[in-house]
Design an enzyme around this catalytic site. Structure first.
Site, PDB file in Angstrom:
ATOM      1  N   HIS A 171       3.924  -4.972   7.963  1.00  0.00           N
ATOM      2  CA  HIS A 171       3.808  -3.691   7.253  1.00  0.00           C
ATOM      3  C   HIS A 171       2.513  -2.944   7.549  1.00  0.00           C
ATOM      4  O   HIS A 171       1.916  -2.314   6.672  1.00  0.00           O
ATOM      5  CB  HIS A 171       3.963  -3.891   5.741  1.00  0.00           C
ATOM      6  CG  HIS A 171       4.466  -2.645   5.048  1.00  0.00           C
ATOM      7  ND1 HIS A 171       4.585  -2.543   3.681  1.00  0.00           N
ATOM      8  CD2 HIS A 171       4.874  -1.450   5.547  1.00  0.00           C
ATOM      9  CE1 HIS A 171       5.046  -1.357   3.358  1.00  0.00           C
ATOM     10  NE2 HIS A 171       5.237  -0.666   4.477  1.00  0.00           N
ATOM     11  N   CYS A 195       1.732  -2.029  -0.827  1.00  0.00           N
ATOM     12  CA  CYS A 195       1.758  -3.081   0.200  1.00  0.00           C
ATOM     13  C   CYS A 195       0.840  -2.847   1.389  1.00  0.00           C
ATOM     14  O   CYS A 195      -0.070  -3.641   1.642  1.00  0.00           O
ATOM     15  CB  CYS A 195       3.187  -3.241   0.710  1.00  0.00           C
ATOM     16  SG  CYS A 195       4.409  -3.619  -0.568  1.00  0.00           S
TER      17      CYS A 195
END
Length: 487
Positions: free
Chosen positions: A174, A118
């Protein structure tokens, strides 16, 4: 006339090579329709009509079109596998809204994420550079507050904002945690979403049990299903009056990332929350939960949610002048449908980095097209900057190339290598050839045109090519930051 002769003739007419799959699908659908037999659409095109399949053609630019700088709606799914959309081959998942988006624009068959997990992929998209250019990009993925995307680093958002764009990020960031890292410190005027890599869909609890839903840098309380909340926020944003300014919206869903909880699964949610609060650090990973059926629910919910945002965009009257891009941040996990690719999230095999990718821009790009041009995340950064009239920062040169000339003027992109590095693995693609070294330490060579599944190792048969690709990988790697010792 043989099928190969017909394919060659079709290629000559279009000026672009037609993939075997596109040719076979188109001919098959056309043939049965012409014979008066109801067309049975193959699994590779489930959710579309036979006519849609037959009309998909190799990409060709339409240089006569003109338009203003586009609004940009860049949508990411989370851990969505390459073939999890029905238009990419899923035999059991139905994604009519994303299939329609593909029919209205260009579907990319050989598009890749910037990394296999990610946060490094997000670094590569926001910066247009290899994740290994920055300290935060070395985390695969970011799991604590020690690193993040430095606010001083130019980003897609900051550079577009510098030329007049309104910018927003809705959903998963993130790329670091407060107080040091935030979308609002990296070029986004607005942020609504979560800082971490995952959260429980109802309670909004993260891996360590922290509450993780924010508006700007302040906590925002809303205990409804997360995908619903993001869809509402994005729909509101695209319909808003932006005072005549173009806008960039990064819409980053967490669907279908674990935990495996669909809308309405309140009992499963309560159990995961109970375990999180009891100190079980593995609860959110939900290793004892999920199923193919539950995963299907989540992907189909993602599709519906994207459909709602696209309907809001249409209602706003901005559809024609908005470039919409949809992709996954990396390959799928254990319930994904990746056939025929090998590997999944975390791996540099095709299944870990090749992702579904669709682009639609009605004002400039025609629909019903497919492209097999190899591209990856940093290319989209360079492309969007050029289309938005922004220039990269010379002190932070991009690793991607702009595809604006290809998309708008039919220019052939210069040949270059696509490079990836994660701990314990390396990969490089040049044309149809891929160099790969997995955790076994053995160098392998694959021809992806003939072997997308990476099973026919050509290393011994073509040692010179292997050596050339390995040397190119090592030259690029030598310019990146090293991984911390012991990692």
């Amino acid at each position: 006339m043989t099928s190969r002769d017909a394919q060659t003739r079709s290629e000559k007419r279009s000026g672009t090579p037609l993939t075997r799959r596109a040719f076979t699908t188109a001919v098959g659908a056309t043939a049965v329709t012409a014979a008066g037999i109801p067309a049975v659409v193959p699994a590779s095109a489930a959710g579309t009509t036979a006519d849609d399949v037959a009309r998909e053609r190799p990409f060709r630019a339409a240089p006569g079109k003109h338009a203003r700088r586009p609004n940009i709606l860049f949508i990411l799914g989370d851990d969505l596998g390459w073939a999890d959309l029905s238009s990419y081959g899923s035999p059991h998942i139905r994604t009519p809204h994303l299939d329609r988006l593909a029919r209205q624009g260009v579907r990319f068959t050989d598009a890749y994420s910037g990394s296999a997990t990610c946060s490094p992929t997000r670094f590569s998209l926001y910066t247009g550079r290899y994740p290994g250019r920055t300290k935060g990009g070395l985390a695969e993925p970011i799991a604590d507050r020690s690193v993040g995307l430095e606010p001083t680093h130019p980003t897609l958002a900051s550079l577009l904002r510098g030329v007049g764009y309104s910018t927003a990020l809705i959903g998963k960031w993130h790329c670091g945690y407060l107080p040091d890292y935030s979308p609002t410190r990296s070029g986004y005027d607005e942020f609504f979403g979560n800082f971490g890599g995952a959260l429980e869909y109802y309670s909004k609890l993260g891996l360590a049990g922290e509450y993780d839903l924010y508006e700007g840098d302040a906590e925002y309380k809303d205990l409804r299903y997360y995908t619903r909340i993001l869809t509402e926020r994005a729909s509101e944003y695209v319909q808003r009056d932006h005072d005549g300014r173009p806008w960039l919206l990064n819409l980053n869903f967490t669907t279908p990332h674990w935990p495996w909880i669909a809308d309405g699964d309140t009992e499963a949610s309560a159990e995961v929350v109970r375990r999180i609060k009891a100190g079980d650090r593995s609860a959110l990973r939900h290793g004892d939960g999920g199923s193919v059926e539950k995963y299907t629910e989540m992907v189909e919910d993602l599709d519906r949610s994207v459909g709602e945002v696209l309907k809001a965009l249409k209602r706003s009257g901005q559809e024609e002048d908005t470039l919409v891009f949809f992709a996954s941040d990396n390959g799928g996990e254990r319930f994904s449908y990746n056939w025929p690719l090998a590997g999944n999230k975390g791996s540099l095999q095709e299944g870990g980095i090749r992702v579904p990718s669709v682009l639609r821009w009605p004002a400039r790009v025609e629909g019903h097209q497919v492209s097999d041009l190899p591209v990856f995340s940093p290319d989209w950064t360079a492309t969007l900057l050029e289309l938005g009239g922004a220039r990269p920062d010379p002190a932070h040169p991009l690793d991607g190339i702009s595809l604006a000339g290809y998309l708008l003027r039919g220019e052939t992109p210069k040949e270059r290598d696509l490079f990836w590095r994660v701990r314990g693995e390396r990969a490089l693609r040049r044309g149809d050839w891929k160099y790969y070294r997995g955790r076994s330490g053995a160098d392998q060579l694959f021809n992806l045109a003939d072997d997308r599944r990476e099973q026919a190792d050509r290393a011994k048969a073509d040692p010179e090519r292997l050596a050339a690709l390995r040397a190119s990988w090592e030259r690029t790697d030598s310019g990146l930051l090293p991984y911390p010792t012991g990692s």
